[in-house]
Write an enzyme that holds these catalytic residues in place. Structure first.
Site, mmCIF file in Angstrom:
data_model
loop_
_atom_site.group_PDB
_atom_site.id
_atom_site.type_symbol
_atom_site.label_atom_id
_atom_site.label_comp_id
_atom_site.label_asym_id
_atom_site.label_seq_id
_atom_site.Cartn_x
_atom_site.Cartn_y
_atom_site.Cartn_z
ATOM 1 N N GLU A 164 0.807 -1.225 0.000
ATOM 2 C CA GLU A 164 0.000 0.000 0.000
ATOM 3 C C GLU A 164 0.841 1.276 0.000
ATOM 4 O OE1 GLU A 164 -3.909 -1.804 2.362
ATOM 5 O OE2 GLU A 164 -2.674 -0.257 3.342
ATOM 6 N N GLU A 360 -5.042 -8.756 1.161
ATOM 7 C CA GLU A 360 -5.650 -8.447 2.463
ATOM 8 C C GLU A 360 -7.153 -8.282 2.276
ATOM 9 O OE1 GLU A 360 -4.165 -5.088 4.688
ATOM 10 O OE2 GLU A 360 -2.079 -5.578 4.205
#
Length: 457
Positions: A164, A360
């Site tokens: 991220e 995720e």
């Protein structure tokens, strides 16, 4: 039965700073999180800092047995840059021994390691020199990546460069949530660009080293849903996609920076400082696969007031609060599983149907002890429902031809979460903060059955 592809990866994800503990021990140098907690502990949840976390450094042998008990066949964590190279150059042999044993034991227990290189944990020695604002960070990261590949490449087949990357850009330089907690759009763009080049040169080091296996990047991606089909709302959605999704996804997979993004930055005097060969390096060093983190959708509308040149992303789009949303009240996040199907179709139709996996997906809930039964097991049916709904949409995408090879929940054991500490819990195993004891939740039993069936009923 909704069956998933043969050899599908079922597992969970965490990171070094959120799980290892021993943050000031065993030769490790401070990260920005260690230093920020030292400087401003009041910013952290209940004074829960990064020193101890889940104590995987001591307990990974037992925890890998727990992974095996619920039949996980894969696991994603990260290497701590500050542990392996405390000063950026000198290899910490104790860290090498720790990670080699960690990764070897995963393999021996049938758990495939997917190893990430950077999960928000900027070394303090580099932060003092300007961190991602400086071009020196690009070469420093490339050296660190090359070192990891050489030291652990015989134990790790699948690597990712960043988790991220948009988060440390936004949270550190736009919205004030992560160190250095400033609000500077121009710096944020430069930080994002240097992060992209660090990723690119890490991929280059992997390819030049002729390492076996694959290399990718993990992005937090959601299709952007406009409030309406008006010209203004559609333009807001387009700009949000360019800034938040395509800025990393296009270079990583397609080898190009979107022309629309460059035009937008140029018009607002936000173009970063670059070097002559950068675009060619990006073109030549695309990834083998993508990890996609998905929790909530992105909904936007046209902003009511606009600065020109822009001083923040709010000058391009505003958040739209969809009145029909279902919400997780503990995180304040919308629950919208359908977006996972849209992600699958986006990857198939716009990004060469590249190999990808859900890196995720999970549901954070506070005070889970409320749901404990007489035996002491947390009955987290809400988490099971959340994952079942998302896996149903993922299965639909795979059936439609999207090239997805795995699903990782966040997370295996309740882990430390930056400024939020242990407020919200995500794990298959409950963590007792008083003694590090782990207790299986109902979701762990459900996950074991899911893996055994390789599908959903």
């Amino acid at each position: 039965m909704k069956k998933f592809p043969k050899s599908f990866l079922w597992g969970a994800a965490t990171s070094a700073p959120q799980s290892e503990g021993h943050s000031s021990l065993n030769g490790k140098s401070p990260s920005t999180w260690d230093k920020w907690y030292e400087l401003a502990p009041e910013k952290f949840q209940k004074d829960q800092g990064p020193e101890h976390t889940t104590n995987m450094y001591e307990l990974y042998h037992e925890d890998i047995k727990r992974m095996k008990e619920i039949h996980m066949n894969s696991y994603r964590t990260s290497i701590a840059w500050t542990r392996l190279l405390p000063d950026g150059k000198t290899i910490n042999q104790e860290a090498v021994d720790f990670y080699r044993d960690y990764f070897k034991e995963l393999q021996e227990n049938g758990v495939k390691p997917i190893i990430n290189l950077f999960h928000f944990d900027m070394p303090w020695w580099l932060m003092e020199k300007g961190g991602w604002e400086t071009r020196a960070s690009v070469d420093a990261f490339a050296y660190y990546a090359k070192t990891c590949f050489e030291l652990f490449g015989d134990l790790v087949d699948d690597w990712t460069t960043f988790n991220e990357p948009m988060v440390h850009v936004e949270c550190g330089y736009l919205y004030g949530y992560h160190y250095p907690a400033i609000h500077d759009f121009k710096k944020a763009v430069q930080v994002g660009y240097h992060t992209l080049m660090a990723h690119t040169l890490a991929v280059k080091a992997f390819k030049e080293g002729s390492h076996s296996g694959k290399i990718g990047i993990i992005l937090n991606v959601s299709p952007c849903y406009p409030r309406s089909q008006s010209k203004e709302d559609l333009q807001a959605a387009e700009l949000a996609d360019l800034l938040n999704t395509k800025s990393f996804l296009d270079p990583a997979v397609l080898g190009t920076i979107p022309a629309g993004l460059i035009d937008c930055l140029r018009q607002n005097q936000l173009l970063p400082v670059t070097e002559a060969n950068d675009l060619e390096e990006i073109k030549q060093n695309t990834v083998d696969f993508i990890g996609m983190n998905y929790y909530q959708p992105s909904r936007v509308q046209a902003p009511k007031e606009v600065n020109k040149p822009a001083v923040s992303p709010a000058d391009f789009y505003d958040h739209y609060d969809w009145p029909d949303k279902k919400i997780n009240p503990y995180r304040g996040w919308e629950i919208y599983p359908e977006a996972l199907y849209d992600v699958a179709m986006m990857i198939k139709n716009e990004y060469k149907n590249i190999l990808w996996y859900v890196s995720e997906n999970g549901m954070g809930v506070a005070d889970e002890e409320r749901f404990m039964d007489a035996s002491g097991m947390i009955q987290d049916d809400y988490r099971i429902e959340f994952m079942e709904d998302h896996l149903t949409q993922l299965h639909k995408g795979i059936e439609a031809g999207s090239n997805c090879f795995g699903y990782h929940s966040w997370t295996f054991i309740d882990c430390w979460s930056w400024l939020n500490g242990y407020k919200n819990r995500y794990g298959f195993y409950q963590l007792d903060l008083n003694n590090d004891q782990r207790r299986l939740k109902k979701s762990g039993l459900w996950f074991k059955e899911l893996v055994d069936q390789n599908g959903l009923k």
